[in-house]
Design a protein around this motif. Structure first.
Motif, PDB file in Angstrom:
ATOM      1  N   ARG A 148     -22.147  -2.693  -2.175  1.00  0.00           N
ATOM      2  CA  ARG A 148     -21.591  -3.903  -2.793  1.00  0.00           C
ATOM      3  C   ARG A 148     -21.775  -3.905  -4.306  1.00  0.00           C
ATOM      4  O   ARG A 148     -22.784  -3.433  -4.830  1.00  0.00           O
ATOM      5  CB  ARG A 148     -22.256  -5.152  -2.202  1.00  0.00           C
ATOM      6  N   ASP A 178      -2.512  -5.191  -6.642  1.00  0.00           N
ATOM      7  CA  ASP A 178      -3.372  -6.359  -6.469  1.00  0.00           C
ATOM      8  C   ASP A 178      -4.866  -6.033  -6.534  1.00  0.00           C
ATOM      9  O   ASP A 178      -5.667  -6.877  -6.888  1.00  0.00           O
ATOM     10  CB  ASP A 178      -3.058  -7.043  -5.137  1.00  0.00           C
ATOM     11  N   SER A 179      -5.245  -4.836  -6.163  1.00  0.00           N
ATOM     12  CA  SER A 179      -6.650  -4.453  -6.205  1.00  0.00           C
ATOM     13  C   SER A 179      -6.731  -2.936  -6.305  1.00  0.00           C
ATOM     14  O   SER A 179      -5.762  -2.228  -6.073  1.00  0.00           O
ATOM     15  CB  SER A 179      -7.395  -4.933  -4.964  1.00  0.00           C
ATOM     16  N   THR A 219     -10.260   3.436  -5.285  1.00  0.00           N
ATOM     17  CA  THR A 219     -10.723   3.833  -6.615  1.00  0.00           C
ATOM     18  C   THR A 219     -12.072   4.524  -6.527  1.00  0.00           C
ATOM     19  O   THR A 219     -12.311   5.532  -7.194  1.00  0.00           O
ATOM     20  CB  THR A 219     -10.830   2.605  -7.541  1.00  0.00           C
ATOM     21  N   SER A 226     -16.231   4.498   3.294  1.00  0.00           N
ATOM     22  CA  SER A 226     -15.638   3.277   2.748  1.00  0.00           C
ATOM     23  C   SER A 226     -14.716   3.619   1.584  1.00  0.00           C
ATOM     24  O   SER A 226     -15.008   4.522   0.797  1.00  0.00           O
ATOM     25  CB  SER A 226     -16.730   2.312   2.269  1.00  0.00           C
ATOM     26  N   ASN A 227     -13.603   2.889   1.492  1.00  0.00           N
ATOM     27  CA  ASN A 227     -12.740   2.993   0.311  1.00  0.00           C
ATOM     28  C   ASN A 227     -12.441   1.607  -0.256  1.00  0.00           C
ATOM     29  O   ASN A 227     -11.489   1.425  -1.002  1.00  0.00           O
ATOM     30  CB  ASN A 227     -11.440   3.732   0.652  1.00  0.00           C
ATOM     31  N   GLN A 228     -13.268   0.641   0.123  1.00  0.00           N
ATOM     32  CA  GLN A 228     -13.102  -0.734  -0.355  1.00  0.00           C
ATOM     33  C   GLN A 228     -14.345  -1.160  -1.132  1.00  0.00           C
ATOM     34  O   GLN A 228     -14.935  -2.203  -0.873  1.00  0.00           O
ATOM     35  CB  GLN A 228     -12.860  -1.671   0.839  1.00  0.00           C
ATOM     36  N   ASP A 232      -7.558   0.015  -4.626  1.00  0.00           N
ATOM     37  CA  ASP A 232      -7.832   0.565  -3.305  1.00  0.00           C
ATOM     38  C   ASP A 232      -8.077   2.063  -3.448  1.00  0.00           C
ATOM     39  O   ASP A 232      -7.263   2.768  -4.039  1.00  0.00           O
ATOM     40  CB  ASP A 232      -6.625   0.294  -2.395  1.00  0.00           C
ATOM     41  N   SER A 270      -3.832   0.078  -6.995  1.00  0.00           N
ATOM     42  CA  SER A 270      -2.677  -0.654  -6.483  1.00  0.00           C
ATOM     43  C   SER A 270      -2.411  -1.866  -7.362  1.00  0.00           C
ATOM     44  O   SER A 270      -3.137  -2.148  -8.303  1.00  0.00           O
ATOM     45  CB  SER A 270      -2.930  -1.086  -5.036  1.00  0.00           C
ATOM     46  N   HIS A 291     -12.883  -3.574  -6.351  1.00  0.00           N
ATOM     47  CA  HIS A 291     -11.643  -4.311  -6.114  1.00  0.00           C
ATOM     48  C   HIS A 291     -11.023  -4.859  -7.400  1.00  0.00           C
ATOM     49  O   HIS A 291     -10.411  -5.912  -7.378  1.00  0.00           O
ATOM     50  CB  HIS A 291     -11.904  -5.457  -5.140  1.00  0.00           C
ATOM     51  N   GLU A 292     -11.176  -4.132  -8.489  1.00  0.00           N
ATOM     52  CA  GLU A 292     -10.508  -4.531  -9.723  1.00  0.00           C
ATOM     53  C   GLU A 292      -9.539  -3.436 -10.144  1.00  0.00           C
ATOM     54  O   GLU A 292      -9.710  -2.268  -9.782  1.00  0.00           O
ATOM     55  CB  GLU A 292     -11.545  -4.826 -10.812  1.00  0.00           C
ATOM     56  N   ARG A 293      -8.552  -3.815 -10.925  1.00  0.00           N
ATOM     57  CA  ARG A 293      -7.450  -2.894 -11.228  1.00  0.00           C
ATOM     58  C   ARG A 293      -7.773  -1.972 -12.401  1.00  0.00           C
ATOM     59  O   ARG A 293      -7.048  -1.911 -13.389  1.00  0.00           O
ATOM     60  CB  ARG A 293      -6.177  -3.686 -11.493  1.00  0.00           C
TER      61      ARG A 293
END
Length: 271
Positions: free
Chosen positions: A187, A128-129, A133, A146-148, A131, A126, A151-153
Motif C-alpha cells: 500500500r 483514469d489511473s 505502472t 499485484s499490478n494495482q 494500471d 491508462s 493509482h496515479e497517472r
C-alpha cells in the motif's frame, strides 16, 4: 568506465564491449565483474581485471534495466523495451524464467528483501489511473502478485528500497517521490510525499542513505535534494550540474561520499 572515486579521481579502465548506448551496469557481489546491457540488445559480463568477456548473450530487446538477485549471485533479472522481463543464470548463460506483463517497456527493477519477490516499474499508464505502472512478481513461480499498487497517472522511472525498514520509494514523473509498504499488498502511504525537486520526463534516480535517515534524489534542473526520511523536509540542496542530474548514489562503505551524474555525462564525487 571504472574510476578511482576516493583517491585520484582517475579513470582506471575503459571497456568497449557494446556497439550502442550502455543503459544499465551492475557490479557483481564479489566486485570482480561488471554486468552491462544496452541498446545493442547485448548482455556482457566483463572481468574487471583482465577486461575479458565471461558472458556475451544476445536478447530480443533493447535493455534498460538489470538487477542481480540479492541472495543468488549467479542470477540476475533483465528488462527493457519488451513486455517480458527475464531471469538469467550466469553459470549456464540461459534464461531461467520469463515474466510477462502487458507493457511496452520496463523502466526499473527492485528486489524486495530476501529476493522472493521483486517489483518492476513500467511505462503503462491508462487514462483514469496508472494500471500496471508498478508490478509485483513472485520470483520462483513467475506469477504476478499485484499490478494495482500505484493509482496515479505518472510513470515511475526509478525505485529504491529502505535499508532497514520494510518500505520502498518510487520516483514519479509528477515531480514527487511516493512511499510504499514493501510487504503485501504494497500500500502507498498517502500521508508521505517527498516534493520540491523536478523530474520532467528524465530517468531521475533516488536512493536512501546507508543508515536510512536521508533520501537523496537528482533533479531535472541539475540540483541534488536531500530529504529527511521521517519528516519529509528538504535538509539541503546542491547545485550540482548544469544539465539534468539523473543519479545520486551514496558510497556503500564511506557514507560521507556521494556520486552524482548528469544528462551530459559529467560525474562528480561529493564529500
Amino acid at each position: 568506465k571504472v574510476w578511482d572515486a576516493v583517491d585520484t579521481g582517475c579513470c582506471l579502465k575503459t571497456y568497449s564491449c557494446h556497439s550502442c548506448a550502455v543503459r544499465a551496469a551492475q557490479w557483481s557481489s564479489c566486485g570482480r565483474r561488471i554486468l552491462s546491457g544496452g541498446f545493442d540488445s547485448m548482455l556482457h559480463l566483463t572481468d574487471v581485471e583482465t577486461g575479458k568477456q565471461i558472458l556475451s548473450s544476445k536478447t530480443e530487446f533493447r535493455i534498460s534495466a538489470l538487477k542481480f538477485h540479492p541472495t543468488e549471485p549467479n542470477v540476475f533479472i533483465c528488462g527493457g523495451f519488451s513486455p517480458e522481463v527475464k531471469a538469467w543464470d550466469l553459470r549456464t548463460s540461459k534464461v531461467l524464467r520469463v515474466y510477462k506483463a502487458a507493457v511496452q517497456q520496463t523502466l526499473d527493477i527492485l528486489f524486495l528483501p530476501e529476493g522472493r519477490e521483486f517489483l518492476t516499474s513500467t511505462d503503462a499508464v491508462s487514462r483514469d489511473s496508472a494500471d500496471r505502472t508498478i508490478v509485483a512478481w513472485d520470483f520462483q513461480s513467475a506469477a504476478k502478485i499485484s499490478n494495482q499498487i500505484f493509482h496515479e497517472r505518472y510513470t515511475c522511472p526509478s525505485l529504491t528500497l529502505h535499508p532497514k525498514e520494510s518500505v520502498f520509494v518510487a520516483q514519479t514523473n509528477g515531480n514527487y517521490m511516493a512511499l510504499f509498504s514493501a510487504q503485501r499488498p504494497y500500500r502507498i502511504n498517502k500521508k508521505k510525499r517527498y516534493e520540491g525537486h523536478k523530474v520532467e520526463g528524465f530517468a531521475v534516480g533516488c536512493e536512501f542513505s546507508p543508515d536510512g535517515t536521508l533520501l537523496v534524489t537528482g533533479s531535472s534542473d541539475g540540483k541534488v535534494f536531500f530529504y529527511n526520511y521521517h519528516t519529509l523536509r528538504i535538509i539541503r540542496t546542491l547545485s550540482a550540474h548544469r544539465e539534468a542530474c539523473v543519479s545520486a548514489i551514496f558510497h556503500p562503505v564511506l557514507p560521507s561520499l556521494l556520486a552524482t551524474c548528469d544528462w551530459a555525462g559529467e560525474i562528480k564525487i561529493w564529500q
